[in-house]
Write a protein that holds these residues in place. Structure first.
Motif, short mmCIF file in Angstrom:
data_model
loop_
_atom_site.label_atom_id
_atom_site.label_comp_id
_atom_site.label_asym_id
_atom_site.label_seq_id
_atom_site.Cartn_x
_atom_site.Cartn_y
_atom_site.Cartn_z
N ASN A 38 0.67 -1.33 0.13
CA ASN A 38 0.04 -0.13 -0.06
C ASN A 38 0.71 1.24 -0.03
O ASN A 38 0.81 2.18 -0.76
CB ASN A 38 -1.01 -0.07 1.32
N GLU A 39 1.72 1.34 0.80
CA GLU A 39 2.54 2.48 0.95
C GLU A 39 3.51 2.55 -0.25
O GLU A 39 3.54 3.82 -0.62
CB GLU A 39 3.74 2.36 2.19
N CYS A 40 3.99 1.51 -0.82
CA CYS A 40 4.94 1.77 -2.02
C CYS A 40 4.19 2.33 -3.24
O CYS A 40 4.52 3.28 -3.77
CB CYS A 40 5.48 0.33 -2.57
N GLU A 42 1.18 4.00 -3.03
CA GLU A 42 0.48 5.33 -2.69
C GLU A 42 1.82 6.28 -2.94
O GLU A 42 1.54 7.65 -3.27
CB GLU A 42 0.31 5.30 -1.18
N ARG A 43 3.03 5.99 -2.54
CA ARG A 43 3.89 6.98 -2.67
C ARG A 43 4.33 7.07 -4.28
O ARG A 43 4.74 8.35 -4.82
CB ARG A 43 5.41 6.50 -2.09
N SER A 104 -8.07 6.30 1.65
CA SER A 104 -7.60 5.80 0.46
C SER A 104 -8.82 5.91 -0.79
O SER A 104 -8.37 6.21 -1.89
CB SER A 104 -7.23 4.35 0.66
N THR A 154 -4.55 11.96 1.26
CA THR A 154 -3.16 11.57 1.70
C THR A 154 -3.14 11.93 3.16
O THR A 154 -2.33 11.49 4.06
CB THR A 154 -2.08 12.58 0.84
N LYS A 158 -0.99 9.16 5.35
CA LYS A 158 0.34 9.70 5.84
C LYS A 158 0.47 9.52 7.09
O LYS A 158 1.64 9.02 7.77
CB LYS A 158 0.64 11.15 5.31
N VAL A 161 -0.26 4.91 8.51
CA VAL A 161 0.70 3.93 7.92
C VAL A 161 1.73 3.29 8.56
O VAL A 161 1.41 2.09 9.01
CB VAL A 161 0.82 4.01 6.27
N LEU A 162 2.57 4.19 9.01
CA LEU A 162 3.76 3.82 9.68
C LEU A 162 3.21 3.05 11.00
O LEU A 162 3.68 2.07 11.53
CB LEU A 162 4.73 4.98 9.66
N PHE A 187 9.94 -0.57 5.53
CA PHE A 187 8.87 0.46 5.09
C PHE A 187 9.46 1.79 4.27
O PHE A 187 8.74 2.17 3.38
CB PHE A 187 8.32 1.06 6.25
N ILE A 191 9.02 3.36 0.25
CA ILE A 191 8.69 4.49 0.01
C ILE A 191 9.61 5.17 -1.03
O ILE A 191 9.34 5.91 -2.18
CB ILE A 191 8.85 5.70 1.28
#
Length: 340
Positions: A38-40, A42-43, A104, A154, A158, A161-162, A187, A191
């Motif tokens: 998801n993070e990859c 989204e970035r 999202s 976002t 932002k 997620v972490l 993580f 990114i």
């Protein structure tokens, strides 16, 4: 009974049915790939869309350099303000899972609308030649509506997620606690991979193939990010919303000022704390008393007027854990971003 207790996490996390999280069926690395994916994506979507946005304003929307720079700064600033909204909702009402999920969807809606605004005739600015285009007021409005939907989206992703990834590891379990450090490394790698692909491949596509493809690919990436996140629902560990840290901080300050004449007992075990094994703050363990900022300890001094209406008034009496939470923020101002 002891073995049965070891099956469940000890940090208060629950599964998607709101039952205590089973350590053998939820969390750890079985849940993290969905969060990292998801993070990859989204970035990749964010940087792929934003890296070249100034040129899009100038060449496609026919904005002067000054206006284009101002509009980009306003939008970028909004992207850094909206996480305050997302963090507040996650901590107070929705929890991290539903905050990420709902925002999202807003994000994907904005990316889709932005792609349509750069692709569909009538929504797309009219160009007499390459990079010489004229956008109507309506076309510009649709573009900025899409961008501010993205900024709102976002804001819910932002700040959560972490922390949500960290929730998948139980600090009370020494093995899982060690794995959490590795998660942070993966993580930030995800990114950087997303940002690298966005600022190289996608920027080239926007300049040489077209803005429709340049925005469409990030939109698809964001859709994949959402699908990745939802597909791991059964595996996630969730912290219940624990209330707004801002409200708790204000309560400590107000209670301390109200009791500025009250003496703090020498025996700090007399300071107020819940009798339960868990903290009154959901998703948080009890914190031990520290000597710093001793004035704030007055908020945890129990006096008869604190119980006039039966249960303690949180604006008059705070727990030691609540006081220590504020002390931790004052000791490390950078932790404000993690709390809010």
């Amino acid at each position: 009974m002891g073995e049965e207790d070891d099956i469940y996490t000890k940090d208060g996390t629950v599964d998607y049915h709101s039952n205590p999280a089973n350590k053998k069926e939820t969390g750890t690395w079985r849940a993290c790939p969905y969060i990292l994916g998801n993070e990859c994506c989204e970035r990749l979507a964010y940087y792929g869309m934003s890296s070249n946005l100034l040129l899009y304003f100038k060449n496609q929307l026919n904005q002067h350099s000054t206006s284009a720079s101002k509009n980009l700064s306003n939008w970028s600033g909004t992207c850094y303000i909206t996480p305050l909204i997302g963090a507040f909702l996650a901590d107070s009402y929705l929890g991290r899972y539903w905050t990420i999920a709902s925002f999202s969807i807003i994000y994907v809606t904005g990316m889709t609308l932005l792609t349509l605004s750069a692709t569909i005739p009538g929504l797309r600015p009219t160009c007499v030649e390459k990079d010489v285009c004229h956008a109507t007021t309506t076309q510009s409005a649709i573009c900025f509506l899409a961008l501010y939907l993205i900024a709102l989206g976002t804001g819910g992703i932002k700040p959560c997620v972490l922390s949500y990834g960290a929730d998948q590891f139980d600090d009370a379990d020494e093995v899982e606690k060690k794995h959490k450090s590795s998660f942070f490394n993966w993580f930030y790698l995800s990114i950087n991979i997303g940002a690298l692909v966005a600022t190289s491949v996608l920027v080239w596509i926007q300049m040489n193939v077209g803005w429709g493809w340049g925005f469409g690919i990030p939109a698809v990436a964001m859709a994949i990010a959402v699908a990745s996140f939802f597909s791991g629902t059964r595996l996630y560990r969730n912290q219940k919303p624990g209330g707004s840290p801002l409200t708790r901080i204000c309560q400590v300050l107000v209670a301390s000022l109200r009791k500025y004449r009250v003496e703090v007992p020498a025996d700090k075990s007399l300071l107020y704390e819940t009798a339960d094994a868990e903290s009154a703050i959901k998703g948080s363990r009890k914190l031990d008393h520290t000597k710093d900022f001793s004035f704030l300890d007055k908020a945890a001094v129990e006096i008869p007027s604190d119980h006039i209406k039966g249960s303690p008034d949180p604006w008059r009496l705070c727990t030691v854990t609540q006081v220590e939470e504020l002390k931790a923020i004052l000791q490390d101002p950078s932790s404000i971003a993690r709390h809010f």
